[in-house]
Scaffold this motif. Structure first.
Motif, short mmCIF file in Angstrom:
data_model
loop_
_atom_site.label_atom_id
_atom_site.label_comp_id
_atom_site.label_asym_id
_atom_site.label_seq_id
_atom_site.Cartn_x
_atom_site.Cartn_y
_atom_site.Cartn_z
N ALA A 33 6.49 -0.18 -12.98
CA ALA A 33 6.84 -0.23 -11.33
C ALA A 33 5.32 -0.63 -10.65
O ALA A 33 5.45 -1.47 -9.69
CB ALA A 33 7.51 0.84 -10.86
N ILE A 34 4.40 -0.06 -10.85
CA ILE A 34 3.11 -0.11 -10.48
C ILE A 34 2.55 -1.48 -10.51
O ILE A 34 2.07 -2.35 -9.51
CB ILE A 34 2.08 1.01 -10.78
N ILE A 35 2.73 -1.97 -11.53
CA ILE A 35 2.21 -3.23 -12.27
C ILE A 35 3.11 -4.34 -11.25
O ILE A 35 2.63 -5.40 -10.74
CB ILE A 35 2.37 -3.51 -13.55
N ALA A 36 4.39 -4.04 -11.24
CA ALA A 36 5.30 -5.10 -10.46
C ALA A 36 4.92 -5.07 -9.00
O ALA A 36 4.87 -6.19 -8.40
CB ALA A 36 6.76 -4.60 -10.71
N VAL A 37 4.67 -4.08 -8.47
CA VAL A 37 4.10 -3.92 -7.07
C VAL A 37 2.90 -4.70 -7.09
O VAL A 37 2.77 -5.47 -6.06
CB VAL A 37 4.15 -2.73 -6.34
N MET B 15 9.43 15.07 -3.82
CA MET B 15 10.50 14.50 -3.27
C MET B 15 10.44 14.29 -1.70
O MET B 15 10.42 13.15 -1.08
CB MET B 15 11.85 15.26 -3.40
N THR B 16 9.83 15.27 -0.89
CA THR B 16 9.67 14.96 0.45
C THR B 16 8.42 14.12 0.85
O THR B 16 8.87 13.29 1.95
CB THR B 16 9.60 16.45 1.28
N VAL B 17 7.35 14.23 0.36
CA VAL B 17 6.22 13.76 0.60
C VAL B 17 5.90 12.34 -0.08
O VAL B 17 6.13 11.31 0.40
CB VAL B 17 4.95 14.63 0.51
N LEU B 18 6.04 12.41 -1.49
CA LEU B 18 5.51 11.23 -2.11
C LEU B 18 6.89 10.00 -2.38
O LEU B 18 6.66 9.04 -2.10
CB LEU B 18 5.08 11.70 -3.57
N TYR B 19 7.90 10.77 -2.93
CA TYR B 19 8.86 9.88 -3.11
C TYR B 19 9.67 9.30 -2.01
O TYR B 19 10.10 8.03 -2.13
CB TYR B 19 10.05 10.60 -3.78
N PRO C 260 0.85 -1.21 0.31
CA PRO C 260 -0.06 -0.05 0.10
C PRO C 260 0.82 1.31 -0.09
O PRO C 260 0.40 2.13 -0.61
CB PRO C 260 -0.83 -0.16 1.34
N VAL C 261 1.89 1.22 0.73
CA VAL C 261 2.85 2.49 0.80
C VAL C 261 3.39 2.76 -0.59
O VAL C 261 3.32 3.96 -1.05
CB VAL C 261 3.97 2.19 1.97
N LEU C 262 3.95 1.73 -1.09
CA LEU C 262 4.70 1.65 -2.34
C LEU C 262 3.57 2.50 -3.63
O LEU C 262 4.14 3.20 -4.18
CB LEU C 262 5.29 0.55 -2.77
N LEU C 263 2.32 1.91 -3.58
CA LEU C 263 1.25 2.13 -4.73
C LEU C 263 1.12 3.59 -4.54
O LEU C 263 0.80 4.26 -5.62
CB LEU C 263 0.31 1.11 -4.49
N VAL C 264 0.61 3.90 -3.22
CA VAL C 264 0.29 5.38 -3.21
C VAL C 264 1.22 6.34 -3.60
O VAL C 264 1.09 7.23 -4.25
CB VAL C 264 0.04 5.47 -1.65
N SER C 265 2.70 6.01 -3.22
CA SER C 265 3.79 6.76 -3.55
C SER C 265 3.98 7.10 -4.97
O SER C 265 4.02 8.01 -5.59
CB SER C 265 4.94 6.22 -2.91
N MET C 266 3.93 5.72 -5.62
CA MET C 266 4.00 5.77 -7.09
C MET C 266 3.14 6.46 -7.90
O MET C 266 3.41 7.32 -8.70
CB MET C 266 4.30 4.39 -7.54
N VAL C 267 1.70 6.27 -7.72
CA VAL C 267 0.80 6.93 -8.28
C VAL C 267 0.70 8.56 -8.14
O VAL C 267 0.63 9.35 -9.08
CB VAL C 267 -0.69 6.56 -7.78
N GLY C 268 1.04 8.86 -6.91
CA GLY C 268 1.13 10.45 -6.38
C GLY C 268 2.37 10.96 -7.32
O GLY C 268 2.25 12.06 -7.69
N CYS C 269 3.60 10.23 -7.51
CA CYS C 269 4.54 10.66 -8.03
C CYS C 269 4.48 11.28 -9.54
O CYS C 269 4.86 12.12 -10.06
CB CYS C 269 5.87 9.86 -7.89
#
Length: 470
Positions: free
Chosen positions: A440-444, A369-373, A333-342
């Motif tokens: 990357a999203i598909i891989a996660v 960079m600070t929040v999403l990445y 969940p953390v990775l997916l939210v970050s990636m979509v937001g970026c």
């Protein structure tokens, strides 16, 4: 010896067969806390300092490639060609990274994590120091870019094993329930390295141009020896991981980890490859974005370097917090939210650069960079390592991670080739970054969750293959 420490030489288990004991769902769960023989704080510090050196060296190289290398190491008659060539030398290190990951990962899985990490640390520091003493194109002609490329290749070989080794070592020292938090300090070192690089480079860029080109650019490379000395001392006082010690005598140690991981966990290697491609967002932001802001946005390079340093520096507080959250709710969940937001934030960042308004640039940089990445950086070190079983963890993570980073390494050069003229010439670059993010999203989304899996049950496909062979 624990079951996870036994040899793992087999094929997949038969359909419908009962789960082996080491992956049983009713196995007793370990509660968070310190495990005897583990030193998570010391391991996190060692990884933090090693990553600080790695990313300090990479950031000063990327900054120099964007600002001074085109004029120093390449013919001066065509600045555009010189810039693309300088970005190519930045990217060539990523060609050496998979080789470094395979070679050093092999020894890390067979001989131990700590000793190999001492070697990678030394290679990185000495390569960077050497770049600071290189002659320029005006002095030795074509030999200058050749020597620069060789130094960059050595940096890449070292870096190819550093992040995977540091993640593996810290993960295996961490208590259950807090693996994400402690392992996140691998990438907190990334932020530290960026801040240090900027602290050194900002005053250097303020020098008169003649001094900057003559000797000023060399100072940041010379300063890497200080970080090297501190990090090396800390790592010499760190013990090998308990997980590795338990498996030291297994038959798997006498086999080729690369062959084992490709035989039993090739799908996980491929997933890590595609997840690692997401790092193109970082190189577009820090390297291509710097060049675009100064050459096309008319912004002061010192101001952009300062904004980058502040926003990435603030992520040092965000990454451990997000990683701790991933220990509670899961890595995916953390990775997916970050990636979509970026994806959305990258477009906002380039739009802000086009306005020339430094306040907007700071806000966009902070969001990106600070929040999403930081969500990606906080979670991936533990997640990538957790996908693999202990006997092949270093090799599997290093191989997948570094192959994916090939795209990230050449991201600035690809961006330079894709960019078109006009105020919206950055759009093809942002689209390129977004396509990488979607992969990357598909891989996660197709990976298994690992946050709550006990450490001796990680690498399930590998462990099931072993159980079926017995």
């Amino acid at each position: 010896m624990s079951t996870a420490a036994r040899p793992h030489p087999a094929g997949p288990s038969a359909p419908g067969a009962p789960a082996p004991s080491h992956v049983a769902t009713d196995a007793p769960r370990k509660t968070p806390g310190k495990t005897p023989g583990k030193t998570p704080g010391k391991a996190a510090l060692a990884s933090f300092l090693g990553s600080t050196l790695e990313y300090y060296d990479f950031f000063i190289y990327g900054t120099a490639a964007a600002l001074v290398f085109p004029a120093l190491f390449f013919p001066a008659d065509n600045p555009t060609v010189g810039l693309i060539a300088a970005f190519a030398t930045f990217g060539v290190a990523y060609v050496a990274r998979p080789l470094g990951g395979m070679v050093m990962g092999h020894f890390g899985d067979r001989l131990g994590r700590r000793n190999v990490l001492l070697v990678t640390l030394s290679l990185m520091g000495l390569a960077s120091l050497g770049i600071g003493f290189l002659p320029t194109y005006d002095s030795v002609g074509l030999l200058a870019p050749v020597l620069l490329t060789l130094g960059r290749l050595l940096q890449g070989f070292s870096a190819g094993a550093e992040s995977a080794g540091a993640s593996t070592l810290t993960l295996e020292h961490s208590p259950e329930g807090r693996r994400g938090f402690f392992t996140s300090f691998v990438m907190t070192g990334y932020a530290s390295g960026m801040v240090l690089a900027t602290i050194v480079f900002v005053p250097i860029t303020s020098l008169p141009k003649a001094d900057l080109m003559a000797w000023g650019w060399r100072v940041p490379f010379w300063c890497s020896i200080v970080v090297l000395a501190i990090a090396y001392w800390v790592r010499t006082h760190l013990e090998e991981t308990p997980v590795f010690e338990e498996t030291r005598e297994s038959d798997t140690r006498r086999k080729l980890p690369l062959g084992q991981v490709l035989r039993f966990q090739a799908a996980d290697v491929v997933r890590v490859v595609f997840m690692s491609i997401f790092s193109v967002m970082q190189t577009i932001f820090t390297v291509f974005g710097l060049s675009y802001a100064t050459a096309h946005g008319g912004l002061d390079r010192g101001a952009i370097l300062t904004i980058n340093a502040v926003t990435i520096g603030l992520s040092m507080a965000v990454m451990p917090a997000v990683a701790a959250l991933s220990d509670r709710i899961g890595r995916r969940p953390v990775l997916l939210v970050s990636m979509v937001g970026c994806i959305a934030a990258l477009f906002g960042y380039f739009w802000a650069l086009g306005t020339g308004n430094l306040v907007l640039v700071f806000v966009a940089s902070f969001l990106f960079m600070t929040v999403l990445y930081s969500g990606f950086n906080g979670a991936w070190p533990s997640f990538f390592a957790e996908l693999f079983a202990a006997p092949v963890r270093y090799t599997g993570m290093a191989l997948g991670n570094q192959l994916g980073l090939l795209v990230a390494g050449f991201g600035p050069m690809i961006g330079g080739l894709l960019m078109t003229s006009g105020p919206t010439g950055w759009i093809p670059v942002a689209v390129f970054g977004s396509v990488c993010a979607l992969a990357a999203i598909i891989a996660v989304a197709t990976s298994r969750e690992t946050a709550r899996t006990p450490i001796d049950e990680l690498g399930e496909p590998y462990l099931k293959a072993v159980a079926a062979k017995r």
